[in-house]
Design a protein around this motif. Structure first.
Motif, PDB file in Angstrom:
ATOM      1  N   ARG A 266       0.952  -1.274   0.168  1.00  0.00           N
ATOM      2  CA  ARG A 266      -0.031  -0.001  -0.055  1.00  0.00           C
ATOM      3  C   ARG A 266       0.789   1.183  -0.067  1.00  0.00           C
ATOM      4  O   ARG A 266       1.055   2.091   0.809  1.00  0.00           O
ATOM      5  N   LEU A 267       1.683   1.551  -1.111  1.00  0.00           N
ATOM      6  CA  LEU A 267       2.659   2.533  -1.415  1.00  0.00           C
ATOM      7  C   LEU A 267       2.093   3.596  -1.052  1.00  0.00           C
ATOM      8  O   LEU A 267       1.082   4.316  -1.588  1.00  0.00           O
ATOM      9  N   GLY A 268       2.807   4.634  -0.486  1.00  0.00           N
ATOM     10  CA  GLY A 268       2.243   5.938  -0.200  1.00  0.00           C
ATOM     11  C   GLY A 268       3.456   6.976  -0.366  1.00  0.00           C
ATOM     12  O   GLY A 268       4.739   6.510  -0.285  1.00  0.00           O
ATOM     13  N   GLU A 269       3.404   8.176  -0.279  1.00  0.00           N
ATOM     14  CA  GLU A 269       4.461   9.296  -0.321  1.00  0.00           C
ATOM     15  C   GLU A 269       5.582   9.029   0.670  1.00  0.00           C
ATOM     16  O   GLU A 269       6.672   9.062   0.579  1.00  0.00           O
ATOM     17  N   PHE A 270       5.396   8.870   1.836  1.00  0.00           N
ATOM     18  CA  PHE A 270       6.278   8.663   2.979  1.00  0.00           C
ATOM     19  C   PHE A 270       6.989   7.511   2.798  1.00  0.00           C
ATOM     20  O   PHE A 270       8.377   7.538   3.214  1.00  0.00           O
ATOM     21  N   GLN A 271       6.467   6.417   2.499  1.00  0.00           N
ATOM     22  CA  GLN A 271       7.196   5.011   2.147  1.00  0.00           C
ATOM     23  C   GLN A 271       8.033   5.481   1.171  1.00  0.00           C
ATOM     24  O   GLN A 271       9.415   5.054   1.119  1.00  0.00           O
ATOM     25  N   ALA A 272       7.626   5.982  -0.069  1.00  0.00           N
ATOM     26  CA  ALA A 272       8.493   6.153  -0.964  1.00  0.00           C
ATOM     27  C   ALA A 272       9.802   7.217  -0.686  1.00  0.00           C
ATOM     28  O   ALA A 272      10.949   6.714  -1.095  1.00  0.00           O
ATOM     29  N   GLN A 273       9.595   7.986  -0.003  1.00  0.00           N
ATOM     30  CA  GLN A 273      10.641   8.993   0.589  1.00  0.00           C
ATOM     31  C   GLN A 273      11.776   8.456   1.387  1.00  0.00           C
ATOM     32  O   GLN A 273      12.832   8.711   1.320  1.00  0.00           O
ATOM     33  N   ALA A 274      10.990   7.472   2.512  1.00  0.00           N
ATOM     34  CA  ALA A 274      11.966   6.531   3.085  1.00  0.00           C
ATOM     35  C   ALA A 274      12.758   5.540   2.391  1.00  0.00           C
ATOM     36  O   ALA A 274      13.743   5.429   2.698  1.00  0.00           O
ATOM     37  N   ALA A 275      12.042   4.858   1.355  1.00  0.00           N
ATOM     38  CA  ALA A 275      13.047   4.233   0.394  1.00  0.00           C
ATOM     39  C   ALA A 275      14.172   5.015  -0.142  1.00  0.00           C
ATOM     40  O   ALA A 275      15.328   4.426  -0.292  1.00  0.00           O
ATOM     41  N   ILE A 276      14.063   6.059  -0.611  1.00  0.00           N
ATOM     42  CA  ILE A 276      15.025   7.024  -0.981  1.00  0.00           C
ATOM     43  C   ILE A 276      16.181   7.180  -0.111  1.00  0.00           C
ATOM     44  O   ILE A 276      17.256   7.058  -0.431  1.00  0.00           O
ATOM     45  N   ALA A 277      15.620   7.506   1.143  1.00  0.00           N
ATOM     46  CA  ALA A 277      16.699   7.642   2.377  1.00  0.00           C
ATOM     47  C   ALA A 277      17.381   6.468   2.634  1.00  0.00           C
ATOM     48  O   ALA A 277      18.609   6.567   2.919  1.00  0.00           O
ATOM     49  N   ALA A 278      16.659   5.468   2.519  1.00  0.00           N
ATOM     50  CA  ALA A 278      17.150   4.108   2.770  1.00  0.00           C
ATOM     51  C   ALA A 278      18.581   3.634   1.766  1.00  0.00           C
ATOM     52  O   ALA A 278      19.473   3.182   2.290  1.00  0.00           O
ATOM     53  N   LEU A 279      18.140   4.147   0.668  1.00  0.00           N
ATOM     54  CA  LEU A 279      19.196   3.727  -0.519  1.00  0.00           C
ATOM     55  C   LEU A 279      20.327   4.780  -0.074  1.00  0.00           C
ATOM     56  O   LEU A 279      21.559   4.349  -0.409  1.00  0.00           O
ATOM     57  N   HIS A 280      20.298   5.927   0.241  1.00  0.00           N
ATOM     58  CA  HIS A 280      21.533   6.865   0.539  1.00  0.00           C
ATOM     59  C   HIS A 280      22.138   6.187   1.637  1.00  0.00           C
ATOM     60  O   HIS A 280      23.449   6.011   1.796  1.00  0.00           O
ATOM     61  N   ALA A 281      21.195   5.734   2.835  1.00  0.00           N
ATOM     62  CA  ALA A 281      22.024   5.185   3.906  1.00  0.00           C
ATOM     63  C   ALA A 281      22.615   3.772   3.648  1.00  0.00           C
ATOM     64  O   ALA A 281      23.559   3.611   4.577  1.00  0.00           O
ATOM     65  N   ASP A 282      22.381   3.356   2.728  1.00  0.00           N
ATOM     66  CA  ASP A 282      22.679   1.763   2.504  1.00  0.00           C
ATOM     67  C   ASP A 282      24.114   1.979   1.691  1.00  0.00           C
ATOM     68  O   ASP A 282      24.728   1.046   1.486  1.00  0.00           O
ATOM     69  N   ALA A 283      24.433   3.136   1.285  1.00  0.00           N
ATOM     70  CA  ALA A 283      25.781   3.212   0.457  1.00  0.00           C
ATOM     71  C   ALA A 283      26.810   3.560   1.281  1.00  0.00           C
ATOM     72  O   ALA A 283      26.813   4.417   2.061  1.00  0.00           O
ATOM     73  N   PRO A 284      27.900   2.500   1.245  1.00  0.00           N
ATOM     74  CA  PRO A 284      29.199   2.936   2.106  1.00  0.00           C
ATOM     75  C   PRO A 284      29.888   4.108   1.752  1.00  0.00           C
ATOM     76  O   PRO A 284      30.297   4.848   2.713  1.00  0.00           O
ATOM     77  N   THR A 285      29.742   4.484   0.552  1.00  0.00           N
ATOM     78  CA  THR A 285      30.425   5.889  -0.029  1.00  0.00           C
ATOM     79  C   THR A 285      29.571   6.439  -0.914  1.00  0.00           C
ATOM     80  O   THR A 285      28.461   5.594  -1.623  1.00  0.00           O
ATOM     81  N   VAL A 286      29.649   7.767  -1.236  1.00  0.00           N
ATOM     82  CA  VAL A 286      28.815   8.459  -2.262  1.00  0.00           C
ATOM     83  C   VAL A 286      29.007   7.810  -3.664  1.00  0.00           C
ATOM     84  O   VAL A 286      27.763   7.729  -4.257  1.00  0.00           O
ATOM     85  N   GLU A 287      29.995   7.060  -3.832  1.00  0.00           N
ATOM     86  CA  GLU A 287      30.397   6.677  -5.232  1.00  0.00           C
ATOM     87  C   GLU A 287      29.452   5.539  -5.530  1.00  0.00           C
ATOM     88  O   GLU A 287      29.259   5.064  -6.396  1.00  0.00           O
ATOM     89  N   GLU A 288      29.236   4.583  -4.325  1.00  0.00           N
ATOM     90  CA  GLU A 288      28.402   3.604  -4.476  1.00  0.00           C
ATOM     91  C   GLU A 288      26.786   3.711  -4.175  1.00  0.00           C
ATOM     92  O   GLU A 288      26.107   2.842  -4.343  1.00  0.00           O
ATOM     93  N   THR A 289      26.415   5.030  -4.257  1.00  0.00           N
ATOM     94  CA  THR A 289      24.845   5.048  -4.226  1.00  0.00           C
ATOM     95  C   THR A 289      24.136   4.600  -5.410  1.00  0.00           C
ATOM     96  O   THR A 289      24.634   4.898  -6.743  1.00  0.00           O
ATOM     97  N   ASP A 290      23.294   3.823  -5.283  1.00  0.00           N
ATOM     98  CA  ASP A 290      22.340   3.285  -6.336  1.00  0.00           C
ATOM     99  C   ASP A 290      21.457   4.497  -6.752  1.00  0.00           C
ATOM    100  O   ASP A 290      20.263   4.604  -6.676  1.00  0.00           O
ATOM    101  N   TRP A 291      22.021   5.298  -7.767  1.00  0.00           N
ATOM    102  CA  TRP A 291      21.135   6.476  -8.224  1.00  0.00           C
ATOM    103  C   TRP A 291      20.020   5.965  -9.334  1.00  0.00           C
ATOM    104  O   TRP A 291      19.050   6.503  -9.381  1.00  0.00           O
ATOM    105  N   VAL A 292      20.294   4.930 -10.056  1.00  0.00           N
ATOM    106  CA  VAL A 292      19.133   4.569 -10.928  1.00  0.00           C
ATOM    107  C   VAL A 292      18.098   4.043 -10.237  1.00  0.00           C
ATOM    108  O   VAL A 292      16.904   4.535 -10.567  1.00  0.00           O
ATOM    109  N   GLN A 293      18.007   3.357  -8.993  1.00  0.00           N
ATOM    110  CA  GLN A 293      16.803   3.045  -8.425  1.00  0.00           C
ATOM    111  C   GLN A 293      16.595   4.171  -7.642  1.00  0.00           C
ATOM    112  O   GLN A 293      15.051   4.205  -7.513  1.00  0.00           O
ATOM    113  N   ILE A 294      17.274   5.158  -7.160  1.00  0.00           N
ATOM    114  CA  ILE A 294      16.809   6.217  -6.439  1.00  0.00           C
ATOM    115  C   ILE A 294      15.746   7.103  -7.404  1.00  0.00           C
ATOM    116  O   ILE A 294      14.867   7.623  -7.330  1.00  0.00           O
ATOM    117  N   VAL A 295      16.322   7.095  -8.832  1.00  0.00           N
ATOM    118  CA  VAL A 295      15.378   7.832  -9.854  1.00  0.00           C
ATOM    119  C   VAL A 295      14.132   6.962  -9.946  1.00  0.00           C
ATOM    120  O   VAL A 295      12.961   7.752 -10.277  1.00  0.00           O
TER     121      VAL A 295
END
Length: 401
Positions: A266-295
């Motif tokens: 039951r996706l909502g905007e706060f879940q989507a925002q949290a998913a983006i934040a989680a992808l940033h938090a999951d990256a050990p370095t900025v270079e390893e950020t999964d920008w494709v999935q963030i888009v």
């Protein structure tokens, strides 16, 4: 004296008084008076039943105030039937207070102030200090909000059933809590931490994936707090933050809450925002950020909200995933759909900063420096203005060198 205990008990005491038939505004005043009395007497004589004590004292203060009001004397017979002191009933209407404080007749600023006072248990002085406004100004704002809720929020015919008329919906409650969180912290009250506390309380009372999504989002953002500023107080951009200072415990908790929420489909905007934040938090370095999935998550978020701010942030993500020129193309598409974009002042305050960043990555330092300076002039606070001014000065120095 455990002030946190008092703040946690305040909303359920207030809800109980309203359930008994008390007018919301008068009941809220009575609860505040009881909290002051508790601060004065509990250190020397702590009660065995703190909630029961607060209910008894608040009800007596409500009765005293009501009796003094000649216009309400016709209700004295009913109000005189004071319940005997003793353990407080187990019914907790705190959840109803969240929705009442998000009443559709209130402005966002008034809803936030009333939530902090009625549900958060903060004093007017603490709220005023957090918002950097005079206490008298905040007192007027809260008084107006209480009058609005009392005049329009409670139907006399429904008081006996303890229900509120025309409360805000879940989405409004969550937006109010997110506004509290985004205010950050100042004075003696940490509003970000207070918003997390209140959202945890709401999540325990209502089973809703967007409540969980908001809590996850708050935790993931709060986990980066220690790395957001340098020792001199200046802002540190996400790409330059020391990820070793991020709170991994909060990140793990936020990710766990988010995964459980997303599993309910039951996706909502706060879940989507949290998913983006989680992808940033999951990256050990900025270079390893999964920008494709963030888009991809920004695409989902844009579908849910159709927000220009979301599309602005998406342009940054596109610039990281596909290169700065792709990001500038996404920004141009946003400009074409934004009213007033061709005039001097773009409706999105961060637009100039985003454009500056993308032009710098594309090698156009002159345009980037000009846009950083423009963004600094429109910055909403001193910290952002100083950061953007330094960015402009840095590029001008590189061009001069």
């Amino acid at each position: 004296m455990d002030e946190a205990l008092l703040r946690s008990l305040a909303p359920s005491v207030l809800a109980l008084l309203v359930r008994r038939g008390a007018d919301f505004a008068a009941a809220e005043d009575a609860v505040q008076d009881a909290l002051v009395e508790a601060l004065r007497t509990w250190p020397a004589d702590p009660p065995r039943d703190p909630k029961g004590w607060l209910v008894t004292v608040a009800w007596r203060k409500f009765l005293d105030t009501t009796r003094a009001d000649a216009a309400r004397r016709r209700r004295e017979d009913r109000l005189d039937a004071e319940p005997a002191p003793g353990p407080a009933p187990g019914v907790d209407d705190t959840l109803q207070l969240y929705f009442l404080c998000a009443h559709p007749s209130l402005t966002p600023s008034s809803a936030v102030a009333l939530t902090l006072r009625a549900v958060g248990g903060l004093t007017t002085r603490q709220i005023a200090e957090a918002y950097l406004v005079p206490e008298a100004t905040m007192a007027q704002r809260i008084s107006r909000a209480k009058r609005t809720v009392s005049d329009h929020g409670v139907s006399p015919a429904r008081r006996d059933r303890g229900r509120f008329d025309r409360p805000g919906d879940v989405a409004t409650v969550l937006r109010v809590l997110y506004l509290v969180f985004n205010e950050g912290y100042s004075g003696e009250m940490d509003l970000a931490a207070e918003a997390i506390r209140l959202t945890r309380q709401l999540a325990a009372a209502i089973d809703h994936p967007e409540v969980a999504g908001l809590l996850a989002l708050m935790l993931l953002h709060h986990a980066r707090r220690a790395a957001r500023t340098a020792s001199d107080g200046s802002l540190v951009p996400l790409a330059e933050q020391d990820r070793g200072r991020w709170d991994t415990t909060l990140i793990a908790e936020g990710v766990g809450i988010l995964q459980a929420a997303l599993a309910r489909d039951r996706l909502g905007e706060f879940q989507a925002q949290a998913a983006i934040a989680a992808l940033h938090a999951d990256a050990p370095t900025v270079e390893e950020t999964d920008w494709v999935q963030i888009v991809e998550w920004y695409d989902e978020l844009a579908r849910l909200t159709d927000s220009p701010v979301v599309r602005l942030n998406r342009a940054v993500a596109v610039g990281e995933a596909d290169g700065p020129r792709a990001g500038l193309a996404a920004l141009a598409a946003l400009d074409a759909s934004s009213p007033g974009a061709s005039s001097g002042g773009h409706p999105l305050p961060r637009r100039a900063a985003v454009a500056a960043y993308l032009h710098e990555r594309d090698g156009d330092l002159a345009t980037a420096a000009r846009l950083y300076a423009e963004a600094a002039r429109r910055a909403p606070n001193l910290a952002e203005r100083d950061h953007l001014t330094r960015q402009a000065a840095r590029l001008n120095a590189r061009r001069g060198g």
